[in-house]
Design an enzyme around this catalytic site. Structure first.
Site, PDB file in Angstrom:
ATOM      1  N   ASN A  45      -4.927   2.391 -13.229  1.00 51.33           N
ATOM      2  CA  ASN A  45      -3.939   1.516 -12.591  1.00 51.33           C
ATOM      3  C   ASN A  45      -2.564   2.138 -12.743  1.00 51.33           C
ATOM      4  OD1 ASN A  45      -2.839  -0.919 -11.459  1.00 51.33           O
ATOM      5  ND2 ASN A  45      -2.253  -1.576 -13.515  1.00 51.33           N
TER       6      ASN A  45
ATOM      7  N   ILE B 210      -9.561  -7.103 -13.828  1.00 49.22           N
ATOM      8  CA  ILE B 210     -10.878  -6.502 -13.639  1.00 49.22           C
ATOM      9  C   ILE B 210     -11.786  -7.017 -14.753  1.00 49.22           C
ATOM     10  CG2 ILE B 210     -12.151  -4.321 -13.563  1.00 49.22           C
ATOM     11  CD1 ILE B 210     -10.215  -4.586 -11.250  1.00 49.22           C
TER      12      ILE B 210
ATOM     13  N   HIS C 120       1.470   0.862 -13.127  1.00 48.83           N
ATOM     14  CA  HIS C 120       2.262  -0.345 -13.419  1.00 48.83           C
ATOM     15  C   HIS C 120       3.738   0.030 -13.451  1.00 48.83           C
ATOM     16  CE1 HIS C 120       3.047  -4.326 -15.030  1.00 48.83           C
ATOM     17  NE2 HIS C 120       3.900  -3.736 -15.850  1.00 48.83           N
TER      18      HIS C 120
ATOM     19  N   MET D 298      -3.803  -7.128  -7.537  1.00 48.71           N
ATOM     20  CA  MET D 298      -3.161  -8.185  -8.317  1.00 48.71           C
ATOM     21  C   MET D 298      -4.133  -9.086  -9.087  1.00 48.71           C
ATOM     22  SD  MET D 298      -0.097  -7.409  -7.870  1.00 48.71           S
ATOM     23  CE  MET D 298       0.862  -8.807  -8.453  1.00 48.71           C
ATOM     24  N   ARG D 299      -5.332  -8.621  -9.337  1.00 47.10           N
ATOM     25  CA  ARG D 299      -6.278  -9.433 -10.124  1.00 47.10           C
ATOM     26  C   ARG D 299      -6.763  -8.626 -11.321  1.00 47.10           C
ATOM     27  NH1 ARG D 299      -8.328 -13.933  -6.960  1.00 47.10           N
ATOM     28  NH2 ARG D 299      -7.225 -13.795  -4.988  1.00 47.10           N
TER      29      ARG D 299
ATOM     30  N   GLY E 107       0.783  -1.238   0.000  1.00 51.26           N
ATOM     31  CA  GLY E 107       0.000   0.000   0.000  1.00 51.26           C
ATOM     32  C   GLY E 107       0.812   1.283   0.000  1.00 51.26           C
ATOM     33  N   SER E 108       2.037   1.234  -0.558  1.00 44.35           N
ATOM     34  CA  SER E 108       2.825   2.473  -0.541  1.00 44.35           C
ATOM     35  C   SER E 108       2.241   3.518  -1.492  1.00 44.35           C
ATOM     36  CB  SER E 108       4.300   2.198  -0.850  1.00 44.35           C
ATOM     37  OG  SER E 108       4.475   1.821  -2.187  1.00 44.35           O
ATOM     38  N   ASN E 109       1.619   3.084  -2.585  1.00 48.55           N
ATOM     39  CA  ASN E 109       0.965   4.066  -3.460  1.00 48.55           C
ATOM     40  C   ASN E 109      -0.257   4.668  -2.776  1.00 48.55           C
ATOM     41  OD1 ASN E 109       2.156   4.439  -6.300  1.00 48.55           O
ATOM     42  ND2 ASN E 109       2.375   2.241  -5.912  1.00 48.55           N
TER      43      ASN E 109
END
Ligand code: GRF
Length: 198
Positions: A113, A99, A115, A96-97, A16-18
């Site tokens: 997102n 959508i 990346h 990590m899934r 959760g750093s973002n």
């Protein structure tokens, strides 16, 4: 006149750093948004602990039987949760899934997102490791709209970093993440401005 803050729904599976960078930008007053809801498919993810620590509404969503996506009934429930929280922009932050239709159709052009590569190079897992293994001298991060593919949606913005001799996957990822933490709040602020005008 001050615009009302953009309501964010954050989805994450990791540390959760973002999310922390986004929350810090909101606290600092550089991002006109509020965290309406944090959801995670990983019960003990750092992102949930951080959300609880900071007092944001947050919950674990049991993903069901698939590894790469939520079970459709669960994804439909996620849509209900996000709508119920009045979410205007869905922000994937280390989620990590893939959508799928229920969520994509509920929030068209409203799911983004980040990346850790210069897409379209190195989609998928461990992009920083892919960069080192391929021998490129430059990498970076990309914010993009989410579609049904793996890191394939239209690109919104990118930041570049050098790949240095002697870099390990960890040192390169850390350098990329520094850029992520600046870029993501900036792009979300652009959405806050844009979505309020239209
Ligand atoms: C980031 O590198 C992001 O680009 C990728 O997953 C990582 C999440 O890190 N999608 P964090 O959970 O925000 O620290």
């Amino acid at each position: 006149m001050t615009q009302p803050p953009l309501r964010l729904g954050i989805l994450g599976s990791g540390k959760g750093s973002n999310f922390r960078a986004i929350a810090d930008a909101i606290s600092a007053g550089t991002l006109n948004a509020e965290v309406a809801l944090v959801l995670s498919d990983v019960q003990h993810a750092g992102i949930l602990a951080l959300a609880h620590e900071r007092g944001y509404p947050a919950q674990f969503v049991p993903p069901g039987k698939y590894r790469s996506k939520l079970e459709p009934v669960v994804e439909a429930w996620v849509v209900d949760l996000l709508r119920g929280a009045g979410v205007e922009l869905v922000v994937l932050a280390g989620y990590m899934r893939m959508i799928k239709a229920p969520l994509l159709e509920a929030f068209p052009n409203r799911i983004i997102n980040i990346h850790p590569s210069l897409l379209p190079q190195f989609p998928g897992l461990d992009a920083w490791r892919q960069a080192i293994d391929s021998g490129v001298t430059e990498s970076g991060c990309t914010v993009h709209y989410v579609d049904g593919g793996m890191d394939t949606g239209p690109i919104i913005a990118q930041r570049r970093v050098p790949v240095l001799p002697g870099d390990t996957p960890e040192t390169l990822h850390a350098r990329i993440q520094e850029q992520e933490h600046q870029l993501y709040p900036e792009i979300i602020q652009q959405f806050a401005e844009k979505l309020r005008v239209n």
